[in-house]
Scaffold this active site. Sequence first.
Site, PDB file in Angstrom:
ATOM      1  N   GLY A  10     -22.904   0.182  -8.005  1.00  0.00           N
ATOM      2  CA  GLY A  10     -24.035  -0.689  -7.667  1.00  0.00           C
ATOM      3  C   GLY A  10     -25.331  -0.155  -8.241  1.00  0.00           C
ATOM      4  N   VAL A  61     -15.927  -3.207  -7.517  1.00  0.00           N
ATOM      5  CA  VAL A  61     -15.339  -2.072  -6.777  1.00  0.00           C
ATOM      6  C   VAL A  61     -14.270  -2.515  -5.781  1.00  0.00           C
ATOM      7  CG1 VAL A  61     -17.367  -0.574  -7.025  1.00  0.00           C
ATOM      8  CG2 VAL A  61     -17.165  -2.056  -4.993  1.00  0.00           C
ATOM      9  N   TYR A 151     -21.406  -6.520   8.395  1.00  0.00           N
ATOM     10  CA  TYR A 151     -22.069  -5.395   7.700  1.00  0.00           C
ATOM     11  C   TYR A 151     -22.078  -4.136   8.588  1.00  0.00           C
ATOM     12  CZ  TYR A 151     -25.892  -3.119   5.049  1.00  0.00           C
ATOM     13  OH  TYR A 151     -26.673  -2.252   4.314  1.00  0.00           O
ATOM     14  N   LYS A 155     -20.467  -0.379   7.914  1.00  0.00           N
ATOM     15  CA  LYS A 155     -21.283   0.842   7.827  1.00  0.00           C
ATOM     16  C   LYS A 155     -20.848   1.859   8.879  1.00  0.00           C
ATOM     17  CE  LYS A 155     -23.615  -0.443   4.224  1.00  0.00           C
ATOM     18  NZ  LYS A 155     -23.293   0.150   2.925  1.00  0.00           N
TER      19      LYS A 155
END
Length: 250
Positions: A10, A61, A151, A155
Amino acid sequence: MSGRIAIVTGAARGIGAGTAVRLAADGMAVAVLDLNEADCAATVKEIENAGGKALAVGADVSKTDQVHAAVERIAAELGAPTVLVNNAGITRDAMMFKMTDEQWDSVIAVNLRGPFLMTRAVQKYMTEQTWGRIVNISSSSGLGNRGQANYAATKAGIEGFTKTLAKELGKFGITANAVAPHFIATDMTSAMATNLKMSFEDLVETYKKQIPVNRVGQPADVAAAISFLVGEDAGFVSGQVLYVAGGPLC
Ligand SMILES: NC(=O)c1ccc[n+]([C@@H]2O[C@H](COP(=O)([O-])OP(=O)(O)OC[C@H]3O[C@@H](n4cnc5c(N)ncnc54)[C@H](O)[C@@H]3O)[C@@H](O)[C@H]2O)c1
């Protein structure tokens, strides 16, 4: 760190670009990996203009074949990669009750499957060299954040993944740590402002008031923490989550 080969995913923009530039300034040859090879050109140019060495690599990825091909190409063209920064990440925010399968699956694919595929492909070069540094990008949202069930899950998950890597790979001279930024000024937070129907400047002002050092973060702030964690001196720091947040989060 001269002579080390690093991969930053990224890295076409934002935190990844800032990290690639910083690691190159630290003396590493850097594979600048992002979805489209052409999008990596600006980061590569910035590194080369400063006298560093970089290679643009296009890969998704979350796709096993693309990850494998990218890592093999990097090893052939730059040398054995022993520093990996799993930075590529996306958001697809929605309140949980109306989050779609696609919103859930796409974030899991990039933010969790991606680091798994990249790490699995790169670890053999690290174990062969009995030296390696892995840094995974978590987030303050891993503590829980409204509208980010997908999200936040990735994480929090990446932190468990990181601690497991530290335990499995430590005996090969490999460390694994996570960096958890709070608000960093990038396209990701700019998109957040658009979603909230407010200007980016107003969003920055709102966050500034909540952050003890009275400013939002910049990609270079995160890159500096990563630079320490991938350095020779950080060999006894492993399995940690380092917040880059301008203050404590509670
Ligand atoms: N900006 C913040 O405030 C903030 C805070 C905490 C954590 N983070 C994390 O930091 C990382 C970088 O965030 P950013 O703000 O620079 O985001 P950004 O959106 O500006 O950049 C992300 C980059 O990842 C690339 N990318 C997306 N999907 C990819 C895929 N499947 N394969 C390869 N590359 C892919 C994008 O093309 C883009 O260049 C992310 O993991 C993000 O979750 C950001």
